[in-house]
Design an enzyme around this catalytic site. Structure first.
Site, PDB file in Angstrom:
ATOM      1  CE  LYS A 192      49.796   9.546  21.478  1.00  0.00           C
ATOM      2  NZ  LYS A 192      50.271   8.996  22.751  1.00  0.00           N
ATOM      3  CG  ASP A 244      53.439  10.927  23.499  1.00  0.00           C
ATOM      4  OD1 ASP A 244      53.991  11.904  24.021  1.00  0.00           O
ATOM      5  OD2 ASP A 244      52.266  10.572  23.770  1.00  0.00           O
ATOM      6  CE  LYS A 254      52.623  13.407  27.033  1.00  0.00           C
ATOM      7  NZ  LYS A 254      52.327  12.049  26.539  1.00  0.00           N
ATOM      8  CG  ASP A 275      66.658  14.656  33.578  1.00  0.00           C
ATOM      9  OD1 ASP A 275      67.339  15.400  34.318  1.00  0.00           O
ATOM     10  OD2 ASP A 275      66.531  13.438  33.773  1.00  0.00           O
ATOM     11  CB  THR A 280      44.159  17.179  28.646  1.00  0.00           C
ATOM     12  OG1 THR A 280      44.667  15.882  28.425  1.00  0.00           O
ATOM     13  CG2 THR A 280      44.272  18.006  27.390  1.00  0.00           C
ATOM     14  NE  ARG A 287      40.669   5.732  24.973  1.00  0.00           N
ATOM     15  CZ  ARG A 287      40.497   6.438  26.081  1.00  0.00           C
ATOM     16  NH1 ARG A 287      39.975   5.864  27.152  1.00  0.00           N
ATOM     17  NH2 ARG A 287      40.827   7.712  26.125  1.00  0.00           N
TER      18      ARG A 287
HETATM   19  O1  C5P Z   1      42.076   6.880  22.907  1.00  0.00           O
HETATM   20  P1  C5P Z   1      42.263   8.364  22.750  1.00  0.00           P
HETATM   21  O2  C5P Z   1      41.884   8.868  21.368  1.00  0.00           O
HETATM   22  O3  C5P Z   1      41.627   9.153  23.853  1.00  0.00           O
HETATM   23  O4  C5P Z   1      43.853   8.548  22.867  1.00  0.00           O
HETATM   24  C1  C5P Z   1      44.472   9.786  22.815  1.00  0.00           C
HETATM   25  C2  C5P Z   1      45.950   9.625  22.912  1.00  0.00           C
HETATM   26  O5  C5P Z   1      46.527  10.917  23.071  1.00  0.00           O
HETATM   27  C3  C5P Z   1      46.428   8.809  24.108  1.00  0.00           C
HETATM   28  O6  C5P Z   1      47.645   8.137  23.723  1.00  0.00           O
HETATM   29  C4  C5P Z   1      46.708   9.854  25.161  1.00  0.00           C
HETATM   30  O7  C5P Z   1      47.693   9.463  26.085  1.00  0.00           O
HETATM   31  C5  C5P Z   1      47.220  11.000  24.304  1.00  0.00           C
HETATM   32  N1  C5P Z   1      47.090  12.324  24.893  1.00  0.00           N
HETATM   33  C6  C5P Z   1      45.881  12.864  25.330  1.00  0.00           C
HETATM   34  N2  C5P Z   1      45.841  14.123  25.874  1.00  0.00           N
HETATM   35  C7  C5P Z   1      46.969  14.837  25.971  1.00  0.00           C
HETATM   36  C8  C5P Z   1      48.179  14.317  25.525  1.00  0.00           C
HETATM   37  C9  C5P Z   1      48.212  13.041  24.992  1.00  0.00           C
HETATM   38  O8  C5P Z   1      44.843  12.227  25.217  1.00  0.00           O
HETATM   39  N3  C5P Z   1      46.911  16.068  26.439  1.00  0.00           N
END
Ligand code: C5P
Length: 241
Positions: A32, A59, A61, A64, A122, A214
């Protein structure tokens, strides 16, 4: 794009990205690319990753007026990415325009990218929705409302919490994708995510794809961390359990 775990490449530094991808020179990943990487490195980053033969969820998003989203989506689809997204809050006409743009931009003979809609972020709380979006709906009701709107607009799926995946499926259909972040393998740090599920729990809860950042990109051994997430996602017991 198959249903391998999607690795969130949340880097802004190209050498960190190259270093991470060097662990996967023999593995075709689904990755992503978010705003951080895309805006810091520019569209060229897509070509760089495509040359390594990884599948790309771009990604950005989009949100517009319909005509602008249509034309922007055509540009993104021309890059040959595999998955793109928009905010469902842009409305049904905007989502239909995005679908049109995807169709127009995809080079002849190539597969159209999958089009997803973001429902509620979220980071949005119940209180914030009431105060700032002036709605009495619960977060969950709003997610389901937007999922139905996206489904009716011909979008291929939504980004949502795995906790909502089964409900989304029940009001749409099995083929409507449920792409879920907030995933933590057994025994790993939660970081700033509050409601987390393991890859296996997410699958059980009805996710069709998981997004993991992460726990893999910051791992000491990224390849081993990835393998372990993949095994949990496939329902195999990981070696260290
Ligand atoms: O590091 P981690 O596993 O928390 O990363 C989750 C990824 O998913 C990040 O790129 C974050 O921006 C994305 N994301 C999220 N919650 C959402 C939409 C996207 O954590 N509702």
């Amino acid at each position: 794009m198959d249903n391998k775990p999607i690795i969130a490449l949340d880097f802004s530094d190209i050498s960190e990205l190259e270093d991470f991808l060097s662990h996967f020179s023999h593995e075709q990943l689904s990755v992503k690319v978010g705003m951080e990487l895309f805006y810091s490195q520019g569209p060229q980053i897509i070509q760089t990753i495509k040359e390594k033969e990884h599948a790309i969820f771009l990604d950005l998003k989009l949100h517009d007026i319909p005509n602008t989203v249509k034309r922007a989506m055509a540009s993104l689809s021309r890059m040959g990415v595999d998955m793109v997204n928009i905010h469902a809050a842009g409305g049904q006409a905007m989502m239909e325009a995005a679908r049109e743009g995807v169709k127009q931009g995809t080079p002849a003979g190539q597969k159209e990218p999958i089009l997803l809609a973001v429902t509620q972020l979220t980071s949005t709380s119940q209180e914030q929705m009431r105060r700032e979006q002036a709605t009495a709906l619960s977060v969950r009701e709003s997610v389901l409302h937007y999922a139905r709107l996206a489904y009716n607009a011909g979008v291929d799926g939504v980004v949502c919490s795995a906790l909502e995946a089964a409900s989304v499926c029940s009001i749409t259909d099995q083929s409507f994708l449920r792409v879920t972040p907030g995933i933590r393998p057994e025994g790993s740090e939660k970081d700033d995510q509050s409601r987390v599920l393991t890859p296996f729990e997410a699958k059980q809860a009805g996710a069709t794809h998981i997004v993991v950042g992460r726990p893999v990109i910051q791992a000491q051994h990224p390849f081993l961390a990835y393998e372990s997430v993949f095994k949990e996602w496939k329902g195999e017991i990981s070696d260290d359990n």
